[in-house]
Design a protein around this motif. Structure first.
Motif, PDB file in Angstrom:
ATOM      1  N   GLY A 100      41.633  40.451  45.015  1.00 55.30           N
ATOM      2  CA  GLY A 100      41.113  39.924  43.759  1.00 55.30           C
ATOM      3  C   GLY A 100      41.178  40.991  42.682  1.00 55.30           C
ATOM      4  O   GLY A 100      41.767  42.059  42.881  1.00 55.30           O
ATOM      5  N   VAL A 101      40.562  40.698  41.545  1.00 54.96           N
ATOM      6  CA  VAL A 101      40.517  41.638  40.427  1.00 54.96           C
ATOM      7  C   VAL A 101      39.106  41.704  39.868  1.00 54.96           C
ATOM      8  O   VAL A 101      38.377  40.716  39.870  1.00 54.96           O
ATOM      9  N   LYS A 102      38.737  42.908  39.402  1.00 55.76           N
ATOM     10  CA  LYS A 102      37.458  43.071  38.708  1.00 55.76           C
ATOM     11  C   LYS A 102      37.706  42.805  37.233  1.00 55.76           C
ATOM     12  O   LYS A 102      38.683  43.279  36.674  1.00 55.76           O
ATOM     13  N   GLU A 103      36.810  42.037  36.625  1.00 54.53           N
ATOM     14  CA  GLU A 103      36.941  41.680  35.226  1.00 54.53           C
ATOM     15  C   GLU A 103      35.620  41.907  34.506  1.00 54.53           C
ATOM     16  O   GLU A 103      34.560  41.703  35.093  1.00 54.53           O
ATOM     17  N   THR A 104      35.707  42.306  33.252  1.00 52.71           N
ATOM     18  CA  THR A 104      34.517  42.411  32.417  1.00 52.71           C
ATOM     19  C   THR A 104      34.438  41.131  31.593  1.00 52.71           C
ATOM     20  O   THR A 104      35.406  40.752  30.928  1.00 52.71           O
ATOM     21  N   VAL A 105      33.310  40.453  31.693  1.00 50.62           N
ATOM     22  CA  VAL A 105      33.117  39.195  30.981  1.00 50.62           C
ATOM     23  C   VAL A 105      31.831  39.254  30.177  1.00 50.62           C
ATOM     24  O   VAL A 105      30.907  39.992  30.507  1.00 50.62           O
ATOM     25  N   GLY A 106      31.789  38.484  29.113  1.00 51.85           N
ATOM     26  CA  GLY A 106      30.583  38.405  28.297  1.00 51.85           C
ATOM     27  C   GLY A 106      29.570  37.485  28.944  1.00 51.85           C
ATOM     28  O   GLY A 106      29.916  36.608  29.733  1.00 51.85           O
ATOM     29  N   GLY A 107      28.340  37.701  28.628  1.00 54.21           N
ATOM     30  CA  GLY A 107      27.281  36.854  29.168  1.00 54.21           C
ATOM     31  C   GLY A 107      26.094  36.866  28.231  1.00 54.21           C
ATOM     32  O   GLY A 107      26.091  37.589  27.233  1.00 54.21           O
ATOM     33  N   PRO A 108      25.055  36.102  28.536  1.00 55.53           N
ATOM     34  CA  PRO A 108      23.893  36.026  27.653  1.00 55.53           C
ATOM     35  C   PRO A 108      23.165  37.364  27.507  1.00 55.53           C
ATOM     36  O   PRO A 108      22.483  37.595  26.524  1.00 55.53           O
ATOM     37  N   HIS A 109      23.312  38.255  28.488  1.00 61.08           N
ATOM     38  CA  HIS A 109      22.659  39.567  28.433  1.00 61.08           C
ATOM     39  C   HIS A 109      23.667  40.681  28.180  1.00 61.08           C
ATOM     40  O   HIS A 109      23.415  41.826  28.499  1.00 61.08           O
ATOM     41  N   GLY A 110      24.839  40.327  27.671  1.00 60.18           N
ATOM     42  CA  GLY A 110      25.870  41.310  27.370  1.00 60.18           C
ATOM     43  C   GLY A 110      26.969  41.305  28.421  1.00 60.18           C
ATOM     44  O   GLY A 110      26.920  40.555  29.399  1.00 60.18           O
ATOM     45  N   PRO A 111      27.977  42.143  28.209  1.00 65.07           N
ATOM     46  CA  PRO A 111      29.108  42.179  29.145  1.00 65.07           C
ATOM     47  C   PRO A 111      28.685  42.663  30.530  1.00 65.07           C
ATOM     48  O   PRO A 111      27.787  43.486  30.669  1.00 65.07           O
ATOM     49  N   HIS A 112      29.330  42.111  31.538  1.00 67.55           N
ATOM     50  CA  HIS A 112      29.103  42.548  32.916  1.00 67.55           C
ATOM     51  C   HIS A 112      30.418  42.419  33.691  1.00 67.55           C
ATOM     52  O   HIS A 112      31.338  41.738  33.266  1.00 67.55           O
ATOM     53  N   THR A 113      30.463  43.082  34.824  1.00 66.67           N
ATOM     54  CA  THR A 113      31.657  43.054  35.656  1.00 66.67           C
ATOM     55  C   THR A 113      31.475  42.036  36.772  1.00 66.67           C
ATOM     56  O   THR A 113      30.407  41.949  37.370  1.00 66.67           O
ATOM     57  N   GLN A 114      32.521  41.278  37.020  1.00 66.23           N
ATOM     58  CA  GLN A 114      32.526  40.350  38.144  1.00 66.23           C
ATOM     59  C   GLN A 114      33.869  40.469  38.849  1.00 66.23           C
ATOM     60  O   GLN A 114      34.812  41.003  38.303  1.00 66.23           O
ATOM     61  N   VAL A 115      33.916  39.970  40.060  1.00 69.31           N
ATOM     62  CA  VAL A 115      35.143  39.998  40.839  1.00 69.31           C
ATOM     63  C   VAL A 115      35.666  38.577  40.941  1.00 69.31           C
ATOM     64  O   VAL A 115      34.928  37.666  41.315  1.00 69.31           O
ATOM     65  N   ARG A 116      36.932  38.402  40.592  1.00 74.95           N
ATOM     66  CA  ARG A 116      37.589  37.102  40.730  1.00 74.95           C
ATOM     67  C   ARG A 116      38.507  37.167  41.949  1.00 74.95           C
ATOM     68  O   ARG A 116      39.398  38.000  42.025  1.00 74.95           O
ATOM     69  N   VAL A 117      38.274  36.301  42.903  1.00 74.49           N
ATOM     70  CA  VAL A 117      39.052  36.246  44.138  1.00 74.49           C
ATOM     71  C   VAL A 117      40.336  35.467  43.862  1.00 74.49           C
ATOM     72  O   VAL A 117      40.302  34.421  43.211  1.00 74.49           O
ATOM     73  N   PHE A 118      41.484  35.974  44.355  1.00 71.66           N
ATOM     74  CA  PHE A 118      42.751  35.274  44.175  1.00 71.66           C
ATOM     75  C   PHE A 118      42.709  33.912  44.860  1.00 71.66           C
ATOM     76  O   PHE A 118      42.048  33.749  45.899  1.00 71.66           O
ATOM     77  N   PRO A 119      43.431  32.930  44.327  1.00 71.07           N
ATOM     78  CA  PRO A 119      43.459  31.594  44.928  1.00 71.07           C
ATOM     79  C   PRO A 119      43.953  31.646  46.378  1.00 71.07           C
ATOM     80  O   PRO A 119      44.917  32.333  46.686  1.00 71.07           O
ATOM     81  N   GLY A 120      43.250  30.914  47.252  1.00 70.20           N
ATOM     82  CA  GLY A 120      43.646  30.830  48.652  1.00 70.20           C
ATOM     83  C   GLY A 120      43.058  31.892  49.555  1.00 70.20           C
ATOM     84  O   GLY A 120      43.139  31.787  50.780  1.00 70.20           O
ATOM     85  N   ILE A 121      42.445  32.923  48.977  1.00 69.82           N
ATOM     86  CA  ILE A 121      41.863  34.004  49.767  1.00 69.82           C
ATOM     87  C   ILE A 121      40.464  33.598  50.209  1.00 69.82           C
ATOM     88  O   ILE A 121      39.673  33.091  49.420  1.00 69.82           O
ATOM     89  N   ILE A 122      40.155  33.842  51.469  1.00 71.16           N
ATOM     90  CA  ILE A 122      38.824  33.552  52.001  1.00 71.16           C
ATOM     91  C   ILE A 122      37.964  34.798  51.814  1.00 71.16           C
ATOM     92  O   ILE A 122      38.353  35.887  52.219  1.00 71.16           O
ATOM     93  N   HIS A 123      36.806  34.633  51.202  1.00 73.50           N
ATOM     94  CA  HIS A 123      35.879  35.741  50.978  1.00 73.50           C
ATOM     95  C   HIS A 123      34.544  35.386  51.613  1.00 73.50           C
ATOM     96  O   HIS A 123      34.080  34.251  51.485  1.00 73.50           O
TER      97      HIS A 123
END
Length: 136
Positions: A100-123
């Motif tokens: 997957g990839v780590k991404e910085t996204v905006g949110g109600p409490h400011g930007p935060h990092t989340q991990v997006r799992v590639f399609p088809g990958i079991i996590h």
């Protein structure tokens, strides 16, 4: 000069290639590992083919690999005794095979990092394709 569109297209190709590598690392064509033969996952160290104490001739067979945690290069391998007496898990790092990839996204409490799992990958902690980091 590279435009934003060209950069985005190149990134998409890289992510598609990374997804294919991750899918190949996760899926086995034949989960039955034979003693003295290479494992279908391509690895040969660790618990691959190790003898189990429960029965003569029992060995640990690599049965599954899933994405694990928030480090996008860590995978969790499962090994099961060929006689079914026990199961082990081990964490494996595959630096050239992120799931997957780590991404910085905006949110109600400011930007935060989340991990997006590639399609088809079991996590192990998958939730709609996104693994949320634990709050600090």
């Amino acid at each position: 000069m590279t435009t934003h569109e060209e950069t985005t297209a190149a990134g998409a190709v890289d992510e598609a290639e990374a997804t294919q590598r991750a899918l190949k690392a996760q899926l086995f064509h034949d989960a039955r590992q034979e003693p003295g033969k290479p494992c279908p996952c391509g690895e040969s160290d660790g618990m691959h083919g190790e003898e189990c104490d429960c029965e003569e001739g029992a060995v640990l067979v690599h049965t599954m690999r899933i994405a694990d945690g928030e480090n996008v290069t860590e995978w969790q391998d499962t090994f099961r005794c060929s006689y079914g007496c026990i199961e082990y898990t081990a964490t494996l790092s595959l630096p050239d095979t992120p799931w997957g990839v780590k991404e910085t996204v905006g949110g109600p409490h400011g930007p935060h990092t989340q991990v997006r799992v590639f399609p088809g990958i079991i996590h192990g902690q998958e939730h709609h394709g996104i693994v949320q980091p634990s709050p600090c």
